[in-house]
Design a protein around this motif. Structure first.
Motif, PDB file in Angstrom:
ATOM      1  N   HIS A 204       0.765  -1.343   0.050  1.00 13.21           N
ATOM      2  CA  HIS A 204       0.018  -0.163  -0.085  1.00 13.21           C
ATOM      3  C   HIS A 204       0.847   1.245  -0.184  1.00 13.21           C
ATOM      4  O   HIS A 204       1.896   1.137   0.280  1.00 13.21           O
ATOM      5  CB  HIS A 204      -0.835   0.044   1.266  1.00 13.21           C
ATOM      6  N   GLY A 205       0.251   2.312  -0.342  1.00 11.29           N
ATOM      7  CA  GLY A 205       0.795   3.527  -0.536  1.00 11.29           C
ATOM      8  C   GLY A 205       0.004   4.900  -0.573  1.00 11.29           C
ATOM      9  O   GLY A 205      -1.332   4.701  -0.688  1.00 11.29           O
ATOM     10  N   ARG A 206       0.742   6.019  -0.491  1.00 14.10           N
ATOM     11  CA  ARG A 206       0.143   7.307  -0.595  1.00 14.10           C
ATOM     12  C   ARG A 206       0.564   8.127  -1.631  1.00 14.10           C
ATOM     13  O   ARG A 206       1.796   8.127  -1.634  1.00 14.10           O
ATOM     14  CB  ARG A 206       0.003   8.076   0.606  1.00 14.10           C
ATOM     15  N   TRP A 207      -0.286   8.587  -2.567  1.00 10.77           N
ATOM     16  CA  TRP A 207       0.220   9.659  -3.684  1.00 10.77           C
ATOM     17  C   TRP A 207      -0.587  10.965  -3.484  1.00 10.77           C
ATOM     18  O   TRP A 207      -1.700  10.816  -3.217  1.00 10.77           O
ATOM     19  CB  TRP A 207      -0.137   8.800  -5.078  1.00 10.77           C
ATOM     20  N   ARG A 208       0.185  11.805  -3.821  1.00 10.35           N
ATOM     21  CA  ARG A 208      -0.329  13.102  -3.857  1.00 10.35           C
ATOM     22  C   ARG A 208      -0.559  13.781  -5.242  1.00 10.35           C
ATOM     23  O   ARG A 208       0.597  13.828  -6.220  1.00 10.35           O
ATOM     24  CB  ARG A 208       0.596  14.170  -3.222  1.00 10.35           C
ATOM     25  N   PHE A 209      -1.685  14.167  -5.657  1.00 13.43           N
ATOM     26  CA  PHE A 209      -2.009  14.593  -6.875  1.00 13.43           C
ATOM     27  C   PHE A 209      -2.379  16.039  -6.621  1.00 13.43           C
ATOM     28  O   PHE A 209      -3.088  16.666  -6.033  1.00 13.43           O
ATOM     29  CB  PHE A 209      -3.237  13.885  -7.367  1.00 13.43           C
ATOM     30  N   ASP A 210      -1.463  16.967  -7.478  1.00 11.59           N
ATOM     31  CA  ASP A 210      -1.524  18.312  -7.586  1.00 11.59           C
ATOM     32  C   ASP A 210      -2.147  18.833  -8.856  1.00 11.59           C
ATOM     33  O   ASP A 210      -1.309  18.829  -9.750  1.00 11.59           O
ATOM     34  CB  ASP A 210      -0.087  19.143  -7.127  1.00 11.59           C
ATOM     35  N   PHE A 211      -3.327  19.317  -8.813  1.00 11.18           N
ATOM     36  CA  PHE A 211      -3.933  19.754  -9.854  1.00 11.18           C
ATOM     37  C   PHE A 211      -3.908  21.357 -10.018  1.00 11.18           C
ATOM     38  O   PHE A 211      -4.377  22.002  -9.029  1.00 11.18           O
ATOM     39  CB  PHE A 211      -5.333  19.436  -9.985  1.00 11.18           C
ATOM     40  N   GLU A 297      -4.957  12.657 -18.456  1.00 12.97           N
ATOM     41  CA  GLU A 297      -5.919  12.779 -19.469  1.00 12.97           C
ATOM     42  C   GLU A 297      -7.084  13.883 -19.405  1.00 12.97           C
ATOM     43  O   GLU A 297      -7.199  14.955 -19.911  1.00 12.97           O
ATOM     44  CB  GLU A 297      -6.614  11.690 -19.875  1.00 12.97           C
ATOM     45  N   TYR A 298      -7.532  13.895 -18.129  1.00  8.04           N
ATOM     46  CA  TYR A 298      -8.643  15.040 -17.650  1.00  8.04           C
ATOM     47  C   TYR A 298      -7.813  16.268 -17.529  1.00  8.04           C
ATOM     48  O   TYR A 298      -8.398  17.351 -17.822  1.00  8.04           O
ATOM     49  CB  TYR A 298      -9.122  14.360 -16.299  1.00  8.04           C
ATOM     50  N   ALA A 299      -6.542  16.400 -16.983  1.00 10.14           N
ATOM     51  CA  ALA A 299      -6.138  17.738 -16.667  1.00 10.14           C
ATOM     52  C   ALA A 299      -5.703  18.202 -18.026  1.00 10.14           C
ATOM     53  O   ALA A 299      -5.936  19.636 -18.109  1.00 10.14           O
ATOM     54  CB  ALA A 299      -4.718  17.425 -16.055  1.00 10.14           C
ATOM     55  N   GLU A 300      -5.424  17.548 -18.924  1.00 12.53           N
ATOM     56  CA  GLU A 300      -4.875  18.023 -20.378  1.00 12.53           C
ATOM     57  C   GLU A 300      -6.319  18.600 -20.862  1.00 12.53           C
ATOM     58  O   GLU A 300      -6.268  19.808 -21.631  1.00 12.53           O
ATOM     59  CB  GLU A 300      -4.387  17.028 -21.309  1.00 12.53           C
ATOM     60  N   ALA A 301      -7.310  17.820 -20.824  1.00 16.48           N
ATOM     61  CA  ALA A 301      -8.837  18.211 -21.155  1.00 16.48           C
ATOM     62  C   ALA A 301      -9.262  19.775 -20.798  1.00 16.48           C
ATOM     63  O   ALA A 301      -9.830  20.369 -21.532  1.00 16.48           O
ATOM     64  CB  ALA A 301      -9.612  17.223 -21.145  1.00 16.48           C
ATOM     65  N   HIS A 302      -8.941  19.823 -19.554  1.00 13.86           N
ATOM     66  CA  HIS A 302      -9.172  21.073 -19.041  1.00 13.86           C
ATOM     67  C   HIS A 302      -8.227  22.289 -18.728  1.00 13.86           C
ATOM     68  O   HIS A 302      -8.290  23.212 -18.147  1.00 13.86           O
ATOM     69  CB  HIS A 302      -9.799  20.746 -17.537  1.00 13.86           C
ATOM     70  N   GLY A 303      -6.939  21.883 -19.474  1.00 11.23           N
ATOM     71  CA  GLY A 303      -6.135  23.188 -19.368  1.00 11.23           C
ATOM     72  C   GLY A 303      -5.206  23.212 -17.899  1.00 11.23           C
ATOM     73  O   GLY A 303      -5.004  24.336 -17.679  1.00 11.23           O
ATOM     74  N   ASP A 305      -2.418  21.939 -15.246  1.00 12.99           N
ATOM     75  CA  ASP A 305      -1.344  21.095 -14.806  1.00 12.99           C
ATOM     76  C   ASP A 305      -1.361  20.060 -13.696  1.00 12.99           C
ATOM     77  O   ASP A 305      -2.114  20.204 -12.810  1.00 12.99           O
ATOM     78  CB  ASP A 305      -0.263  22.015 -14.439  1.00 12.99           C
ATOM     79  N   LEU A 306      -0.632  18.905 -13.778  1.00  9.65           N
ATOM     80  CA  LEU A 306      -0.530  17.924 -12.970  1.00  9.65           C
ATOM     81  C   LEU A 306       0.971  17.424 -12.605  1.00  9.65           C
ATOM     82  O   LEU A 306       1.728  17.229 -13.181  1.00  9.65           O
ATOM     83  CB  LEU A 306      -1.492  16.897 -13.355  1.00  9.65           C
ATOM     84  N   ASP A 307       0.840  17.530 -11.261  1.00 13.34           N
ATOM     85  CA  ASP A 307       2.099  16.595 -10.756  1.00 13.34           C
ATOM     86  C   ASP A 307       1.662  15.593  -9.625  1.00 13.34           C
ATOM     87  O   ASP A 307       0.860  15.727  -9.066  1.00 13.34           O
ATOM     88  CB  ASP A 307       2.868  17.687  -9.684  1.00 13.34           C
ATOM     89  N   VAL A 308       2.358  14.477  -9.784  1.00 10.90           N
ATOM     90  CA  VAL A 308       2.120  13.331  -8.888  1.00 10.90           C
ATOM     91  C   VAL A 308       3.227  12.936  -8.244  1.00 10.90           C
ATOM     92  O   VAL A 308       4.270  12.622  -8.605  1.00 10.90           O
ATOM     93  CB  VAL A 308       1.528  12.175  -9.615  1.00 10.90           C
ATOM     94  N   VAL A 309       3.112  12.807  -6.922  1.00 12.97           N
ATOM     95  CA  VAL A 309       4.324  12.730  -5.912  1.00 12.97           C
ATOM     96  C   VAL A 309       3.878  11.437  -5.008  1.00 12.97           C
ATOM     97  O   VAL A 309       2.880  11.544  -4.246  1.00 12.97           O
ATOM     98  CB  VAL A 309       4.667  13.890  -5.071  1.00 12.97           C
ATOM     99  N   ARG A 310       4.640  10.228  -5.122  1.00 10.64           N
ATOM    100  CA  ARG A 310       4.464   9.197  -4.057  1.00 10.64           C
ATOM    101  C   ARG A 310       5.119   9.682  -2.611  1.00 10.64           C
ATOM    102  O   ARG A 310       6.334   9.934  -2.873  1.00 10.64           O
ATOM    103  CB  ARG A 310       5.195   7.997  -4.499  1.00 10.64           C
ATOM    104  N   GLU A 311       4.235   9.765  -1.729  1.00  8.44           N
ATOM    105  CA  GLU A 311       4.473  10.161  -0.546  1.00  8.44           C
ATOM    106  C   GLU A 311       5.170   9.174   0.456  1.00  8.44           C
ATOM    107  O   GLU A 311       5.914   9.309   1.435  1.00  8.44           O
ATOM    108  CB  GLU A 311       3.672  11.074   0.138  1.00  8.44           C
ATOM    109  N   SER A 312       4.538   7.796   0.421  1.00  5.77           N
ATOM    110  CA  SER A 312       5.031   6.660   1.106  1.00  5.77           C
ATOM    111  C   SER A 312       4.537   5.534   0.484  1.00  5.77           C
ATOM    112  O   SER A 312       3.799   5.430  -0.504  1.00  5.77           O
ATOM    113  CB  SER A 312       4.236   6.740   2.692  1.00  5.77           C
ATOM    114  N   PHE A 313       5.265   4.518   0.731  1.00  6.09           N
ATOM    115  CA  PHE A 313       5.246   3.166   0.104  1.00  6.09           C
ATOM    116  C   PHE A 313       5.485   2.040   1.110  1.00  6.09           C
ATOM    117  O   PHE A 313       6.818   2.078   1.579  1.00  6.09           O
ATOM    118  CB  PHE A 313       5.469   3.038  -1.171  1.00  6.09           C
ATOM    119  N   THR A 314       4.518   0.971   1.304  1.00  5.35           N
ATOM    120  CA  THR A 314       5.130  -0.243   1.860  1.00  5.35           C
ATOM    121  C   THR A 314       4.634  -1.476   1.020  1.00  5.35           C
ATOM    122  O   THR A 314       3.678  -1.785   0.617  1.00  5.35           O
ATOM    123  CB  THR A 314       4.353  -0.314   3.395  1.00  5.35           C
TER     124      THR A 314
END
Length: 400
Positions: A204-211, A297-303, A305-314
């Protein structure tokens, strides 16, 4: 013991618990643990990472049998997740003394700090530091929602943040760690069993999505002129549900931060945190990859920007097979208890420590299956069965 803990950190409106690391509620829980150790004449230790230990016997002898869990909570969490394991550990020790049990190995009860990660966003900080799975530098960079760093929070609570770090000497004293926990699901309720044994913890893990979009007036900006990150985020939440459902996994966006966070303002930033878990690594990777692909794909359609960061993982945790089998033998053959073996999607300190020492887990039936909520529940007779099972296990393991 249960009555003493019930009011600590309880929120009057939600009726849930807000026992966050290095806060007043956390200090009350820690004070309670130290009192329980003292009332039983146990040796009390506070380690370099803020974890609490109560010892029966000399820890220097080594090969100790340790049990316990944690006392902190998620935001508005339930009464059982964590505290049931600590309360049951002290109760099991009382039961062993009442039996006049012969113990050849030292026994200890532990309260690991900041297991839930509710304040600093990383679960199992106390056990991760102890096992060397979290570096001092990484720990010092942890920050809560108010911008308070972990070192500053520890110092304010009266602890030395410069002392934290790996503790191999302490781990070398431990021959086995057994954690009792309320089940976070309904497998035992469905099978009709009071107590179960854990087989593994899902990866399991946690990912941060910045739109990131563009802030603007909600009443005057035409829909076609908007770069609204909330739309991309909302569509991603639905995509996460679809991806998880297709593969028999789980995926949850349970936390969100919005800027500027005004009712009449189009957001400039929507930050969402994804928690995803699956029975195996390949499935988890497929789910998260699918969610990220859809989000882009959704971010591009709405103009947007998106950053995805994995904050933790086990990664997947298979509990020590020999120890797991020994628990089954002690409970099945000697105590006459039917004990199913089941996996879990929830992370625990036992999982973190499994890479350093033999660990195992016992689960107590949860009739609702609800966890991380004020509705979390376990019946008293099931809790007593858990204490008895834990006492049987500790007695069996502590005989050389």
């Amino acid at each position: 013991m249960w009555r003493d803990l019930l009011p600590v950190g309880r929120h009057s409106a939600s009726r849930g618990y807000r026992r966050y690391a290095w806060t007043g509620a956390d200090a009350e829980c820690r004070g309670w643990f130290e009192e329980q150790a003292g009332a039983r004449g146990l040796g009390y230790e506070l380690d370099r990472n803020g974890n609490q230990w109560a010892w029966l016997g000399d820890p220097a002898e080594g090969d100790a049998v340790v049990t316990g869990s944690h006392l902190d909570s998620v935001p508005d969490g339930g009464a059982f997740d964590g505290p049931l394991g600590v309360v049951s550990s002290f109760a099991a020790l009382d039961e062993l003394r009442a039996r006049g049990a012969r113990l050849d190995r030292p026994l200890a009860v532990v309260n690991f700090g900041d297991e839930e990660g509710a304040r600093f966003g990383l679960a199992c900080v106390g056990s991760r530091l102890t096992a060397g799975e979290l570096t001092v530098e990484q720990a010092h960079r942890l920050t809560d929602g108010d911008g308070v760093t972990l070192p500053r929070a520890m110092a304010a609570a009266g602890y030395d943040p410069d002392a934290i770090g790996p503790d191999p000497e302490r781990l070398s004293r431990i021959g086995a760690f057994v954690e009792l926990h309320v089940e976070q699901g309904r497998a035992l309720d469905l099978s009709g069993d009071r107590v179960g044994i854990a087989s593994a913890i899902w990866p399991h893990g946690r990912w941060r999505f910045d739109f990131r979009g563009e802030a603007n007036h909600a009443g005057t900006t035409r829909l076609v002129d908007r770069r609204d990150p909330m739309l991309s985020y909302a569509e991603t939440v639905l995509a996460a549900r679809r991806e998880a459902q297709l593969l028999g996994a789980v995926a949850t966006f349970g936390k969100i931060a919005v800027e500027p966070n005004g009712v009449n303002a189009i957001p400039s930033l929507v930050r969402g945190w994804l928690d995803s878990r699956a029975a195996d690594q390949e499935t988890l990777d497929t789910v998260v990859t699918g969610v990220e692909k859809a989000a882009r794909e959704y971010a591009e359609a709405h103009g947007v920007d998106l950053d995805v960061v994995r904050e933790s993982f086990t990664p997947v945790v298979d509990f020590d097979h020999a120890l797991r089998d020994e628990l089954a033998r002690l409970l099945g053959r000697e105590a006459g208890l039917r004990v199913p073996v089941l996996g879990t999607g929830a992370g625990h300190d036992a999982g973190i420590l499994s890479g350093s020492i033999p660990t195992a887990m016992l689960f107590v039936r949860n009739p609702t299956g609800v966890s991380h909520s004020p509705a979390e529940f376990a019946a008293e007779d099931d809790c007593v069965a858990g204490v008895t099972a834990l006492a049987d296990v500790l007695e069996g393991l502590a005989r050389r």
